[in-house]
Design an enzyme around this catalytic site. Structure first.
Site, PDB file in Angstrom:
ATOM      1  N   HIS A 162      38.249  44.361  23.333  1.00 38.37           N
ATOM      2  CA  HIS A 162      37.700  45.307  24.637  1.00 38.37           C
ATOM      3  C   HIS A 162      36.930  44.375  25.418  1.00 38.37           C
ATOM      4  CE1 HIS A 162      38.835  48.841  22.176  1.00 38.37           C
ATOM      5  NE2 HIS A 162      38.366  48.177  21.097  1.00 38.37           N
ATOM      6  N   SER A 283      38.621  27.502  49.405  1.00 40.91           N
ATOM      7  CA  SER A 283      38.490  28.323  50.445  1.00 40.91           C
ATOM      8  C   SER A 283      38.717  27.886  51.971  1.00 40.91           C
ATOM      9  CB  SER A 283      37.413  29.198  50.121  1.00 40.91           C
ATOM     10  OG  SER A 283      37.045  29.946  51.200  1.00 40.91           O
ATOM     11  N   LYS A 289      34.004  26.733  47.185  1.00 41.80           N
ATOM     12  CA  LYS A 289      34.871  27.410  46.124  1.00 41.80           C
ATOM     13  C   LYS A 289      35.858  26.250  45.490  1.00 41.80           C
ATOM     14  CE  LYS A 289      34.818  31.847  45.897  1.00 41.80           C
ATOM     15  NZ  LYS A 289      36.249  32.249  45.214  1.00 41.80           N
ATOM     16  N   GLU A 296      46.452  32.128  38.751  1.00 43.07           N
ATOM     17  CA  GLU A 296      46.926  33.168  39.305  1.00 43.07           C
ATOM     18  C   GLU A 296      48.253  33.647  39.854  1.00 43.07           C
ATOM     19  OE1 GLU A 296      43.913  33.578  42.312  1.00 43.07           O
ATOM     20  OE2 GLU A 296      42.308  33.209  40.793  1.00 43.07           O
TER      21      GLU A 296
END
Ligand code: ARG
Length: 464
Positions: A162, A283, A289, A296
């Site tokens: 979880h 970024s 970043k 992804e």
């Protein structure tokens, strides 16, 4: 040069009007299925040899056709072949060019054959090769994972359930769990070879043929295992396409789940891993970043694979038996799924090699959230001669107390422990130390260091 009659469709004697330009353009599959040229020519060569062997065509015709096919192959490979959208597909493009090259004798090639069995033969041959390619890429990924495991046997992190800290595990055990997933993918792809190994060539349009063809000969020459049993089923069947798309979907789902985990681990909150700089992107506005775009991308591609599977399932669901134009899309779905998975596996392998593991942070987090509570309860069962349920209850009380005092188990003093249950002693707490916990899971398949070492050695031998 001979006046090219092939500006007309083969059915132009019957169908008086040329196909609508609109439909010619949008309904043509040549831009997709030209990818099958090698398989198409290979199938035609074997078909021609079979026709000759069966005395259906003469030696002269056979030689002419084979010469023409070989020449067409060279033309395509040297990028000299002009694919013509008005010739609908790869089969018609090649046949038409054969007429240009050898004249009317080209007309013998399509004896005892239909595009319905031809396209299936091509596609199955292509998918057999692709399955092999995926198999090799899976082996690469598995080897990389085993290598990562080998370097991290003693790296301890919390296993999550979880997404809450559950029990400490070895990072190697995690990598080896990924190995199991990709091993299953390999098996799944290999199992599908069974139907890919059934030769469709010779079932023709739907009913077979009255020519005395030899389907066992073409089967052998094309390296299939057996001819398909039933001509109607053969031209209708796309189960093998669905199997492939399903296999791709499951494999990309595996990549996606692991990528998602890595994305979480890479978050500033977790800080368990970093990616090598070349696997991140920046970024356009935030100079600080380093985003895990590679992971992804891998996660996102699953949507694409599922889409292909659902598309194909939907295409076949309402079709009566035999060939329908609807089925033409099967190739586009297979090719795109394959390309996506191939790219994903290559990239995933690179990402796995570029993981930078923050062992300290993993270990530190493994100690948070009372992850050895189960060990504590287990130790009570072993040392105090009580049931697991009773031990579970006592341990819950210890967790509550420690949490209230904001202390770890080890930081509780003996009085505090005895206040919960008189039978408790300090040794029971000590046994629940992190590495002891990991190393105590010696049950088959558990995370003990010894188990992992054995499993690594076993799988290393298996995967060669
Ligand atoms: N271009 C077709 C396809 O890819 C080839 C099979 C055509 N068969 C037919 N009867 N129209 O599916």
């Amino acid at each position: 040069m001979r006046k090219n009659k092939n500006n007309y469709a083969v059915w132009s004697a019957r169908i008086k009007r040329p196909t609508s330009n609109n439909f010619k353009n949008i309904g043509s599959s040549i831009n997709i299925d030209k990818r099958l040229y090698r398989q198409d020519i290979r199938g035609s060569v074997v078909h021609t040899e079979m026709l000759y062997k069966q005395k259906i065509i003469s030696l002269k015709v056979k030689d002419k056709i084979l010469w023409g096919l070989n020449r067409i192959k060279n033309e395509i490979e040297k990028k000299k072949f002009k694919f013509d959208i008005s010739k609908e597909d790869i089969h018609m493009n090649i046949e038409s060019r054969l007429f240009d090259l050898i004249g009317e004798d080209a007309g013998f090639l399509h004896t005892a054959r239909s595009r319905n069995d031809q396209v299936l033969t091509d596609l199955k041959l292509w998918m057999k090769d692709s399955t092999n390619e995926i198999n090799n890429l899976l082996i690469k990924v598995i080897k990389t994972l085993i290598n990562n495991a080998q370097k991290n046997i003693k790296t301890v992190l919390p296993g999550f359930t979880h997404l809450k800290n559950a029990q400490p595990i070895s990072l190697a055990h995690y990598f080896m769990s990924c190995v199991e997933m990709f091993k299953r993918d390999k098996i799944r792809f290999n199992n599908s070879l069974q139907s890919l190994n059934e030769n469709p060539l010779g079932v023709c349009a739907i009913s077979g043929t009255s020519f005395k063809i030899d389907r066992w000969y073409t089967t052998k020459k094309l390296k299939f295992e057996k001819p398909t049993n039933n001509s109607i089923d053969t031209v209708s069947d796309r189960d093998f396409v669905l199997d492939f798309l399903y296999n791709v979907s499951i494999c990309s789902m595996h990549i996606s789940r692991i990528s998602e985990e890595m994305i979480i681990w890479n978050s500033d909150q977790f800080n368990f891993i970093k990616l090598k700089d070349n696997l991140t992107t920046g970024s356009s506005i935030m100079p600080q970043k380093k985003n895990p775009d590679t992971l992804e991308y891998l996660r996102g591609k699953t949507g694409f694979s599922y889409g292909s599977l659902i598309s194909m399932m939907t295409i076949v669901k309402g079709l009566p038996l035999s060939y329908f134009k609807d089925l033409q899309d099967d190739k586009e779905l297979v090719f795109k799924s394959f390309d996506t998975l191939k790219n994903s596996l290559i990239l995933f392998d690179e990402v796995l090699k570029g993981l930078i593991i923050n062992k300290q942070e993993m270990l530190k987090t493994a100690g948070k959230g009372y992850t050895t509570a189960t060990d504590l309860a287990d130790n009570m069962v072993k040392n105090l001669n009580i049931t697991f349920r009773e031990a579970y209850k006592i341990t819950s009380k210890i967790v509550n107390l420690a949490e209230k005092l904001n202390l770890t188990f080890e930081e509780l003093n003996i009085d505090q422990i005895k206040s919960i249950d008189k039978r408790l002693n300090y040794e029971i707490l000590e046994q629940a130390e992190l590495k002891n916990s990991v190393n105590s899971k010696k049950s088959y398949g558990g995370t003990s260091f010894e188990n992992i070492r054995k499993m690594i050695n076993k799988l290393k031998k298996e995967i060669k």
